[in-house]
Each structure stands twice: as structure tokens, then as C-alpha cells.
Design a protein around this motif. Structure first.
Motif, mmCIF file in Angstrom:
data_model
loop_
_atom_site.group_PDB
_atom_site.id
_atom_site.type_symbol
_atom_site.label_atom_id
_atom_site.label_comp_id
_atom_site.label_asym_id
_atom_site.label_seq_id
_atom_site.Cartn_x
_atom_site.Cartn_y
_atom_site.Cartn_z
ATOM 1 N N GLY A 353 -16.422 -0.497 12.610
ATOM 2 C CA GLY A 353 -16.868 -0.700 11.075
ATOM 3 C C GLY A 353 -16.295 0.356 10.049
ATOM 4 O O GLY A 353 -15.611 1.252 10.441
ATOM 5 N N ILE A 354 -16.605 0.152 8.930
ATOM 6 C CA ILE A 354 -16.400 1.074 7.859
ATOM 7 C C ILE A 354 -17.616 1.383 7.220
ATOM 8 O O ILE A 354 -18.001 0.753 6.700
ATOM 9 N N GLU A 355 -17.742 2.728 7.014
ATOM 10 C CA GLU A 355 -18.840 3.363 6.185
ATOM 11 C C GLU A 355 -18.913 2.778 4.911
ATOM 12 O O GLU A 355 -17.938 2.808 4.178
ATOM 13 N N PRO A 356 -20.141 2.853 4.535
ATOM 14 C CA PRO A 356 -20.368 2.066 2.893
ATOM 15 C C PRO A 356 -19.660 2.939 1.996
ATOM 16 O O PRO A 356 -19.232 2.471 0.838
ATOM 17 N N LYS A 357 -19.813 4.359 2.103
ATOM 18 C CA LYS A 357 -19.116 5.266 1.114
ATOM 19 C C LYS A 357 -17.397 4.914 1.020
ATOM 20 O O LYS A 357 -17.002 5.544 -0.043
ATOM 21 N N TYR A 358 -16.800 4.431 1.904
ATOM 22 C CA TYR A 358 -15.493 4.278 1.913
ATOM 23 C C TYR A 358 -15.191 2.711 1.463
ATOM 24 O O TYR A 358 -13.808 2.473 1.173
ATOM 25 N N HIS A 359 -15.957 1.802 1.272
ATOM 26 C CA HIS A 359 -15.853 0.402 0.766
ATOM 27 C C HIS A 359 -15.085 0.325 -0.476
ATOM 28 O O HIS A 359 -14.116 -0.611 -0.420
ATOM 29 N N ASP A 360 -15.110 1.242 -1.382
ATOM 30 C CA ASP A 360 -14.418 1.093 -2.535
ATOM 31 C C ASP A 360 -13.069 1.594 -2.725
ATOM 32 O O ASP A 360 -12.231 1.259 -3.759
ATOM 33 N N VAL A 361 -12.668 2.207 -1.596
ATOM 34 C CA VAL A 361 -11.433 3.006 -1.465
ATOM 35 C C VAL A 361 -10.508 2.593 -0.460
ATOM 36 O O VAL A 361 -9.367 3.305 -0.289
ATOM 37 N N ILE A 362 -11.048 1.532 0.545
ATOM 38 C CA ILE A 362 -10.139 1.199 1.571
ATOM 39 C C ILE A 362 -8.786 0.579 1.502
ATOM 40 O O ILE A 362 -7.891 0.535 2.126
ATOM 41 N N PHE A 363 -8.738 0.040 0.075
ATOM 42 C CA PHE A 363 -7.243 -0.577 -0.162
ATOM 43 C C PHE A 363 -6.637 0.361 -1.134
ATOM 44 O O PHE A 363 -5.412 0.148 -1.684
ATOM 45 N N SER A 364 -6.946 1.703 -1.085
ATOM 46 C CA SER A 364 -6.006 2.694 -1.889
ATOM 47 C C SER A 364 -5.181 3.248 -1.208
ATOM 48 O O SER A 364 -5.338 3.564 0.232
ATOM 49 N N PRO A 365 -3.702 3.262 -1.535
ATOM 50 C CA PRO A 365 -2.775 3.973 -0.789
ATOM 51 C C PRO A 365 -2.888 5.290 -0.214
ATOM 52 O O PRO A 365 -3.736 6.181 -1.087
ATOM 53 N N GLY A 366 -2.830 5.496 1.003
ATOM 54 C CA GLY A 366 -3.099 6.865 1.706
ATOM 55 C C GLY A 366 -4.447 6.897 2.341
ATOM 56 O O GLY A 366 -4.664 7.950 3.159
ATOM 57 N N PHE A 367 -5.273 5.806 2.155
ATOM 58 C CA PHE A 367 -6.593 6.244 2.720
ATOM 59 C C PHE A 367 -6.479 5.617 4.003
ATOM 60 O O PHE A 367 -5.654 4.637 4.435
ATOM 61 N N THR A 368 -7.190 6.323 5.173
ATOM 62 C CA THR A 368 -7.018 5.817 6.347
ATOM 63 C C THR A 368 -8.546 6.626 7.109
ATOM 64 O O THR A 368 -9.000 7.613 6.711
ATOM 65 N N THR A 369 -9.027 5.792 7.932
ATOM 66 C CA THR A 369 -9.980 6.389 9.190
ATOM 67 C C THR A 369 -9.301 6.467 10.483
ATOM 68 O O THR A 369 -10.054 6.723 11.328
ATOM 69 N N LYS A 370 -8.237 6.233 10.664
ATOM 70 C CA LYS A 370 -7.408 6.416 12.049
ATOM 71 C C LYS A 370 -6.673 7.759 12.106
ATOM 72 O O LYS A 370 -5.886 8.199 11.229
#
Length: 425
Positions: A353-370
Motif C-alpha cells: 500500500g501507500i501511506e496517506p501522507k503520500y497520496h497527494d504527491v504520488i504522481f509528482s516526478p521524482g517521487f518514489t517509495t522504491k
């Protein structure tokens, strides 16, 4: 290399005598009918580089020695065994010689001709064996004996033909499966190129605007008397223009590659999803993950631009595969809402899953959780690429929900009228 050349002959001298021990005697004399001949023919067809006369000689010697050995082991005298079984050598030598001179391999894809040639080979070889037995054992060759030989030859030839057809069918299925896998891989590669092509086009347009703005700004600086700065800015504009030209050349080459006609440009939704699922099953297996895939397609059948939809779904589903730790499930839903004229896709998994605090930025260039094994982050362009491609086709994508290890769901909405061809059926 020598071992490889000898291997087919080793198989022949081992398998054919063994198959020859499964036999019956249709005649009131010692003339046996076995599975040795069908096995010999199939092996000669399979091993395309063996020398047929040599194969016949070696196989005949092996069969004779095997039968003599079994007879002696069973308590029979050696001399009568040699007299009894030596005529068999004539059968196999004749078979090998005739196989060499009759162009049977030219008809390897025509089972009926294989059956006819097999019948001819067996009748001629049996004739040589019967002649040898008539000379050695004083066997009387009657019309009934000849008819029996013909009957047995026909029966065994049809057996060979049927078995050979099964081999051809299996070979065809194997080649078809390999070709489909090859086509799938090429389509996936081209779909990735398609995404890059859209980004390249966007970069070319940006370069063109930047060049134009730099040129006009240079003119303004020149009019204001700042000739040095105007000259430097004009040089920068020239370099950007060169980059744009390079991008256009690359864009033209990639477009030419993608627009080649070897593959269908428009593919049904079910075909595309099936292809992506097959690819990601292999990916999950490579990552040693046990993942089940569920597909649900609603509404009327439609066709999509293959590269466009492949690139989107493959990226999202591979993300789901990576998000699942050891085992889990992925569900893909496609829904054609006819009234609204749009197609909706949903990709749901039960990964981390994706933490709630990241929901608004997941489509931003450069954002990653990997992060890789060394702790270095990925480039974070996957979801931003997908979003830009979808928006370029007047579509939208959003994160519907994300509950860790329960359900993470992305939804895509695309206008049917713009990017889909409806199936006439």
C-alpha cells in the motif's frame, strides 16, 4: 562433437531392439511382427543427419545380437539361434538403404506420404528377409504369406502415420507458443517505446517554445543595447534548437519503428489484458512471488490502440507485482460505460500500500517509495509518466484508495470516442 554424432546411433541400437521384443507372430513360421520398425522409422525421421544405410546395418546387428543373446540366455543352442535370426539383418540393411535413396524426408510435413513410404519400405525389406529365410530355413513363400506381409505393413504404416501426426501437432503447438511469446515481448517493448515517444514529443515542443522565447528575448536585449547578453542568449537558443533537431530525428525513427505493420495497431481489451497478465505472471515468477490474477471485463467489446493501453496497464500491474511481498492477488477490471462514452480500468492489489501522507504527491516526478538493495531510490518517473500519457489522450488517473495489505486501487478513465475503435460484432 564426436559424442554428439555418435549419440543418434546409440539411441537406435538401444531402442529398436528393445521395441522389437514387443511382438506377435501372425504366421505359422518364425516371422515376427513388432514395434521395432515404427520406432526405427520415427528415429530416422527425427535424427536428420544420420547416415541411413549405416543406421540400418548397426541396428540390424544390434537386433540380431539381442535376439541371439536372449535365446542363448533362455537355454537355446547358439548355432540354431544364429541361423534363425541372421536373416533379420537383411531386413534392416535393406530398410536403411531404401530410406537413404527414397526422398522420404522431403515429405516430413505430409503424414500421408510418410505412411505410404513406410509401407513401401516395410514390404521391400520384409521381402528380403523372407527370401533369406527361404534360402536358410527352406521356407516356402506362398501367396498367403505375401498377403499377410502386406497387411502387416499397412497396419504398421498407419500406426507410424498417426503417431507422426501427433509429433507434428506437438511441434506446431510448441512453435506457435514460442512465436506468441516472442510477439508478446515485442509488443511490450514497443509499448514502452510508445510512452517514451510521447515524452520525447513533449520535450521537442518545450524546446521549440524555449528556442522561440530565447530568440525574441535576444532581440529585445539587442534593441536595449545589451549586445553581449543578446549574443550569448542567441547562442543558447541555437544549442537548444540543435537539441530539438536531434530529438526530431529520434522521434521520426521511433515513429517509423512503432508504425510498422507486423503487429495489429488495434487490439481488443481482452487480448491486451491477457497479454499483460501473462507477462506479469512471468515477472512474479521471476521475483519468486505467488500471485493470483483475476480479470473482469464488463460492457460491449471494444478495441484500443495497443501500444497506448499496453504501456499503461503493464506499468501499473508491474507496480502491483512489486508491491506484493511474497504472495497476494491482483484484480484487473475493465468497464465500458456506453452512456458516458468512456472506458474505466481498475487495478487493485493487496500489497504493502501507500501511506496517506503520500497520496497527494504520488504522481509528482521524482517521487518514489522504491529502493534497491543498496538503499538507492528509483527515478520515480513511473506514475508521472503514466499520468502524462493518459492526460495526453484526454483521460484521467487517480488513486481510489490504499489500505496497506488489504487493497490499493488505481482507476483510469479514458474517452471511448477518442481512443477506441468499437468492434463491429
Amino acid at each position: 562433437m564426436r559424442n554428439k554424432r555418435f549419440f543418434p546411433y546409440l539411441i537406435l541400437i538401444l531402442l529398436v531392439p528393445a521395441a522389437g521384443e514387443f511382438q506377435f507372430y501372425p504366421l505359422p513360421v518364425d516371422f515376427r511382427v513388432s514395434f521395432a520398425t515404427p520406432i526405427l522409422l520415427l528415429l530416422l525421421l527425427y535424427f536428420k543427419d544420420v547416415h541411413a544405410p549405416l543406421s540400418g546395418l548397426l541396428t540390424g546387428i544390434s537386433v540380431v545380437l539381442t535376439r541371439i543373446g536372449l535365446g542363448v540366455f533362455g537355454g537355446e543352442d547358439l548355432a540354431p539361434m544364429i541361423t534363425l535370426h541372421l536373416p533379420v539383418l537383411g531386413y534392416y540393411v535393406t530398410y536403411g538403404v531404401l530410406f537413404h535413396f527414397i526422398p522420404i524426408k522431403n515429405y516430413s510435413r505430409r503424414p500421408l506420404f510418410i505412411g505410404l513410404f513406410a509401407c513401401l519400405l516395410e514390404v521391400a525389406s520384409s521381402g528380403v528377409e523372407l527370401t533369406a529365410r527361404a534360402l536358410v530355413l527352406n521356407l516356402s513363400v506362398t501367396s498367403g504369406l505375401v498377403l499377410t506381409v502386406l497387411f502387416v505393413a499397412v497396419i504398421r504404416s498407419f500406426f507410424v502415420m498417426g503417431f507422426y501426426m501427433m509429433i507434428l501437432y506437438h511441434d506446431l503447438q510448441t512453435k506457435e507458443k514460442a512465436q506468441r511469446k516472442k510477439n508478446d515481448n515485442i509488443l511490450l517493448v514497443i509499448s514502452d517505446l510508445y510512452v517514451e515517444l510521447i515524452q520525447l514529443k513533449k520535450s521537442i515542443q518545450t524546446s521549440e517554445r524555449t528556442t522561440s522565447e530565447s530568440y525574441f528575448l535576444s532581440k529585445q536585449l539587442q534593441e536595449q543595447g545589451n549586445n553581449e547578453m543578446s549574443k550569448r542568449l542567441l547562442q543558447i537558443a541555437g544549442r537548444i534548437h540543435e537539441c530539438k533537431k536531434d530529438g526530431q530525428r529520434i522521434y521520426a525513427s521511433l515513429s517509423s519503428l512503432i508504425n510498422r505493420q507486423e503487429f495489429k495497431e488495434w487490439i481488443s481489451v481482452s487480448e491486451i489484458i491477457d497479454l499483460v497478465v501473462r507477462a506479469n505472471k512471468s515477472y512474479a515468477s521471476f521475483l519468486k512471488k505467488n500471485i493470483s490474477f483475476e480479470v473482469e471485463i464488463k460492457g460491449r467489446p471494444v478495441k484500443f490502440h495497443s501500444y497506448f493501453l499496453l504501456s499503461i496497464l503493464n506499468n501499473l500491474i508491474s507496480n502491483s507485482v512489486e508491491a506484493i511481498e511474497e504472495s497476494g492477488r491482483i484484480k484487473i477490471t475493465a468497464d465500458h460505460a456506453v452512456k458516458e462514452g468512456r472506458m474505466t480500468f481498475s487495478i487493485k492489489d493487496n500489497g504493502r500500500g501507500i501511506e496517506p501522507k503520500y497520496h497527494d504527491v504520488i504522481f509528482s516526478p521524482g517521487f518514489t517509495t522504491k529502493y534497491n538493495a543498496s538503499g538507492n531510490p528509483s527515478n520515480g518517473i513511473g506514475l508521472s509518466y503514466i499520468k502524462s500519457v493518459i492526460e495526453a489522450h484526454q483521460g484521467t488517473i487517480w488513486l481510489m484508495r490504499s489500505v496497506p495489505h488489504t487493497a490499493t486501487e488505481f482507476t483510469i478513465d479514458i474517452p471511448v470516442t477518442l481512443k477506441i475503435e468499437e468492434d463491429a460484432s
